[in-house]
Design a protein around this motif. Structure first.
Motif, mmCIF file in Angstrom:
data_model
loop_
_atom_site.group_PDB
_atom_site.id
_atom_site.type_symbol
_atom_site.label_atom_id
_atom_site.label_comp_id
_atom_site.label_asym_id
_atom_site.label_seq_id
_atom_site.Cartn_x
_atom_site.Cartn_y
_atom_site.Cartn_z
ATOM 1 N N GLU A 93 23.503 0.561 -4.267
ATOM 2 C CA GLU A 93 23.498 -0.155 -2.998
ATOM 3 C C GLU A 93 24.313 0.593 -1.958
ATOM 4 O OE1 GLU A 93 25.021 -4.472 -1.276
ATOM 5 O OE2 GLU A 93 24.478 -4.293 -3.390
ATOM 6 N N THR A 94 25.413 1.237 -2.403
ATOM 7 C CA THR A 94 26.268 1.983 -1.472
ATOM 8 C C THR A 94 25.516 3.143 -0.842
ATOM 9 O OG1 THR A 94 28.235 1.395 -2.768
ATOM 10 C CG2 THR A 94 28.439 3.244 -1.248
ATOM 11 N N VAL A 95 24.776 3.886 -1.658
ATOM 12 C CA VAL A 95 23.997 5.015 -1.132
ATOM 13 C C VAL A 95 22.898 4.514 -0.208
ATOM 14 C CG1 VAL A 95 22.394 6.850 -1.767
ATOM 15 C CG2 VAL A 95 24.502 6.534 -3.068
ATOM 16 N N SER A 96 22.198 3.473 -0.604
ATOM 17 C CA SER A 96 21.129 2.915 0.234
ATOM 18 C C SER A 96 21.665 2.461 1.582
ATOM 19 C CB SER A 96 20.458 1.746 -0.486
ATOM 20 O OG SER A 96 19.830 2.177 -1.670
ATOM 21 N N LYS A 97 22.825 1.835 1.555
ATOM 22 C CA LYS A 97 23.438 1.368 2.806
ATOM 23 C C LYS A 97 23.786 2.538 3.713
ATOM 24 C CE LYS A 97 27.373 -1.290 4.580
ATOM 25 N NZ LYS A 97 28.609 -2.040 4.210
ATOM 26 N N ALA A 98 24.379 3.597 3.142
ATOM 27 C CA ALA A 98 24.759 4.768 3.937
ATOM 28 C C ALA A 98 23.535 5.419 4.570
ATOM 29 C CB ALA A 98 25.496 5.770 3.059
ATOM 30 N N LEU A 99 22.455 5.550 3.811
ATOM 31 C CA LEU A 99 21.241 6.177 4.332
ATOM 32 C C LEU A 99 20.592 5.320 5.414
ATOM 33 C CD1 LEU A 99 19.717 7.493 0.983
ATOM 34 C CD2 LEU A 99 20.932 8.820 2.729
ATOM 35 N N SER A 100 20.741 4.002 5.301
ATOM 36 C CA SER A 100 20.178 3.125 6.330
ATOM 37 C C SER A 100 21.022 3.141 7.594
ATOM 38 C CB SER A 100 20.054 1.696 5.799
ATOM 39 O OG SER A 100 21.331 1.107 5.593
ATOM 40 N N GLN A 101 22.316 3.401 7.448
ATOM 41 C CA GLN A 101 23.214 3.409 8.613
ATOM 42 C C GLN A 101 23.164 4.724 9.375
ATOM 43 O OE1 GLN A 101 26.832 2.154 6.424
ATOM 44 N NE2 GLN A 101 26.961 0.459 7.862
ATOM 45 N N ASN A 102 22.756 5.801 8.708
ATOM 46 C CA ASN A 102 22.613 7.084 9.397
ATOM 47 C C ASN A 102 21.365 7.782 8.847
ATOM 48 O OD1 ASN A 102 22.779 9.803 10.303
ATOM 49 N ND2 ASN A 102 24.971 9.548 10.662
ATOM 50 N N ALA A 103 20.314 7.725 9.620
ATOM 51 C CA ALA A 103 19.028 8.269 9.184
ATOM 52 C C ALA A 103 19.031 9.791 9.117
ATOM 53 C CB ALA A 103 17.927 7.803 10.142
ATOM 54 N N ASN A 104 20.078 10.433 9.631
ATOM 55 C CA ASN A 104 20.167 11.895 9.574
ATOM 56 C C ASN A 104 20.716 12.401 8.246
ATOM 57 O OD1 ASN A 104 19.354 12.722 12.368
ATOM 58 N ND2 ASN A 104 21.023 11.345 12.890
ATOM 59 N N PHE A 105 21.279 11.517 7.432
ATOM 60 C CA PHE A 105 21.732 11.919 6.104
ATOM 61 C C PHE A 105 20.513 12.213 5.222
ATOM 62 C CE2 PHE A 105 25.888 9.168 6.026
ATOM 63 C CZ PHE A 105 26.383 9.894 7.092
ATOM 64 N N GLU A 106 20.673 13.126 4.285
ATOM 65 C CA GLU A 106 19.674 13.258 3.232
ATOM 66 C C GLU A 106 20.374 13.075 1.886
ATOM 67 O OE1 GLU A 106 17.782 16.969 2.227
ATOM 68 O OE2 GLU A 106 19.285 18.129 3.337
ATOM 69 N N ALA A 107 19.648 12.671 0.893
ATOM 70 C CA ALA A 107 20.196 12.454 -0.435
ATOM 71 C C ALA A 107 19.593 13.448 -1.414
ATOM 72 C CB ALA A 107 19.925 11.025 -0.896
ATOM 73 N N LYS A 108 20.445 14.016 -2.260
ATOM 74 C CA LYS A 108 20.002 14.962 -3.285
ATOM 75 C C LYS A 108 20.778 14.683 -4.567
ATOM 76 C CE LYS A 108 17.146 17.475 -0.796
ATOM 77 N NZ LYS A 108 15.697 17.499 -1.102
ATOM 78 N N PRO A 109 20.216 15.036 -5.722
ATOM 79 C CA PRO A 109 20.974 14.921 -6.968
ATOM 80 C C PRO A 109 22.286 15.701 -6.883
ATOM 81 C CG PRO A 109 18.669 15.360 -7.414
ATOM 82 C CD PRO A 109 18.849 15.533 -5.930
ATOM 83 N N LEU A 110 23.274 15.263 -7.653
ATOM 84 C CA LEU A 110 24.631 15.804 -7.558
ATOM 85 C C LEU A 110 24.693 17.325 -7.543
ATOM 86 C CD1 LEU A 110 26.730 13.452 -9.863
ATOM 87 C CD2 LEU A 110 27.326 14.124 -7.540
ATOM 88 N N GLN A 111 24.184 17.968 -8.568
ATOM 89 C CA GLN A 111 24.333 19.418 -8.655
ATOM 90 C C GLN A 111 23.551 20.123 -7.561
ATOM 91 O OE1 GLN A 111 26.530 21.041 -10.954
ATOM 92 N NE2 GLN A 111 26.182 22.541 -9.340
ATOM 93 N N GLU A 112 22.378 19.620 -7.208
ATOM 94 C CA GLU A 112 21.594 20.234 -6.127
ATOM 95 C C GLU A 112 22.328 20.127 -4.805
ATOM 96 O OE1 GLU A 112 17.265 19.808 -3.878
ATOM 97 O OE2 GLU A 112 17.570 18.847 -5.834
ATOM 98 N N ALA A 113 22.963 18.994 -4.552
ATOM 99 C CA ALA A 113 23.729 18.814 -3.314
ATOM 100 C C ALA A 113 24.879 19.811 -3.244
ATOM 101 C CB ALA A 113 24.254 17.384 -3.231
ATOM 102 N N ILE A 114 25.589 19.982 -4.353
ATOM 103 C CA ILE A 114 26.696 20.941 -4.397
ATOM 104 C C ILE A 114 26.187 22.359 -4.164
ATOM 105 C CG2 ILE A 114 28.426 21.983 -5.928
ATOM 106 C CD1 ILE A 114 28.628 19.174 -7.260
#
Length: 208
Positions: free
Chosen positions: A35-56
């Motif tokens: 829910e925390t990640v979903s909320k963050a992505l809804s609050q800023n549409a410019n964020f992108e989400a990636k799996p942990l190691q890929e993001a790093i």
């Protein structure tokens, strides 16, 4: 700059949102749907989400903004390959005490758990409110942001992000200084959360 955030709760989101507004690209590092990640992505549409190691792997700088007790297991499963890891976490124990009994800093433990990262302690001496907004109209000094780390170039990079957010960066020295920054965090938390000082309380650097 491409910045990855491990942890996107109150502290992580405040920093990520403010840095995105300054033109940085934000990747939310996700280990599982939440829910925390979903909320963050809804609050800023410019964020992108990636799996942990890929993001790093994609990031130039990685921010760690998780509950401290989650860090050991989490970090030991990841590879940083010399990336800067900004430790925004604090070990807090019962009664707002130091969670490691002041024998070692949380950041030194983070470095132990992520030996291939360049750990810099920063963004810990205030609450999230001051990461969301660093402006203090009517004052002719900027709030200070203290940091500690063993690698000077890594601290210089983090200092540039500190400056982007409107703070005056202050290099306090090697990573063992993080213990004292963690005590400053406990001071702030006790003053504001426990004793009800205004959450806009910050420190400033004055040097003659």
């Amino acid at each position: 700059m491409i910045l990855a955030f491990i942890g996107i709760g109150q502290v992580g989101f405040a920093l990520a949102h403010a840095l995105q507004q300054k033109g940085h690209h934000i990747i939310v590092a996700v280990d599982r749907p939440s829910e925390t990640v979903s909320k963050a992505l809804s609050q800023n549409a410019n964020f992108e989400a990636k799996p942990l190691q890929e993001a790093i792997d994609r990031a130039e700088v990685v921010f760690l903004a998780t509950p401290f007790q989650a860090n050991e297991m989490l970090l030991q499963s990841l590879r940083f390959n010399g990336k800067i890891l900004v430790d925004c976490t604090n070990p807090v124990g019962p009664g707002i005490s130091h969670g490691l009994m002041s024998t070692i800093s949380g950041s030194e433990k983070v470095q132990e758990w992520a030996p291939d990262a360049l750990v810099v302690k920063a963004f810990t001496i205030y609450g999230f409110e001051n990461f969301a907004d660093s402006t203090f109209p009517g004052y002719n000094v900027k709030p200070v942001m203290m940091m500690a780390g063993n690698d000077r170039a890594a601290k210089d990079t983090v200092a540039s992000l500190v400056t982007d957010l409107g703070y005056e960066p202050l290099n306090t020295g090697a990573l063992d200084q993080a213990l004292h920054l963690e005590h400053m965090t406990l001071l702030w938390v006790k003053m504001v959360r426990r004793d009800k000082h205004h959450p806009g309380l910050v420190w400033a650097k004055l040097e003659r």
